[in-house]
Design a protein around this motif. Structure first.
Motif, PDB file in Angstrom:
ATOM      1  N   ALA A   1       0.840  -1.197   0.000  1.00 13.86           N
ATOM      2  CA  ALA A   1       0.000   0.000   0.000  1.00 13.86           C
ATOM      3  C   ALA A   1       0.877   1.249   0.000  1.00 13.86           C
ATOM      4  O   ALA A   1       2.025   1.210   0.431  1.00 13.86           O
ATOM      5  CB  ALA A   1      -0.915  -0.006   1.222  1.00 13.86           C
TER       6      ALA A   1
ATOM      7  N   ALA B   1      -4.799   0.420  -2.998  1.00  9.95           N
ATOM      8  CA  ALA B   1      -3.824  -0.450  -3.655  1.00  9.95           C
ATOM      9  C   ALA B   1      -4.499  -1.648  -4.315  1.00  9.95           C
ATOM     10  O   ALA B   1      -4.083  -2.077  -5.387  1.00  9.95           O
ATOM     11  CB  ALA B   1      -2.784  -0.910  -2.645  1.00  9.95           C
TER      12      ALA B   1
ATOM     13  N   SER C   1      -3.959  -2.602  -8.198  1.00 11.95           N
ATOM     14  CA  SER C   1      -3.000  -3.701  -8.288  1.00 11.95           C
ATOM     15  C   SER C   1      -3.179  -4.555  -9.530  1.00 11.95           C
ATOM     16  O   SER C   1      -2.280  -5.244  -9.954  1.00 11.95           O
ATOM     17  CB  SER C   1      -3.107  -4.605  -7.056  1.00 11.95           C
ATOM     18  OG  SER C   1      -4.334  -5.320  -7.096  1.00 11.95           O
TER      19      SER C   1
END
Length: 87
Positions: A54, A78, A82
């Motif tokens: 993160a 995140a 991702s």
């Protein structure tokens, strides 16, 4: 919708958390992440995210609650970028 979040390991650098508070913090982080995903993305498609890095967070206050909220905000951000999660 039920979302189950399981954080296996939470690494916090340079943050003085008492040993007694670590389990409480982990439970609060899991709860805060689940709340954020449920509220913001009701049709979230479940995924396993094996490792998540993160972004740095600025703590919104002191104590377990604000720290968990800050970590949850960074983690859900995140997950969204991702490529593994699909919020």
């Amino acid at each position: 919708m039920n979302i189950r979040i399981e954080v296996e390991r939470l690494v916090l650098h340079d943050l003085p958390i008492a040993q007694a508070d670590r389990r409480r913090l982990l439970a609060a982080v899991e709860s805060a992440i689940a709340e954020r995903l449920t509220a913001a993305h009701p049709n979230w498609d479940p995924a396993t995210v094996p490792v998540l890095t993160a972004p740095p967070i600025t703590l919104p206050g002191t104590g377990i609650g604000p720290l968990a909220d800050g970590i949850a905000a960074a983690a859900t951000q995140a997950i969204g970028v991702s490529g593994r999660g699909r919020p």
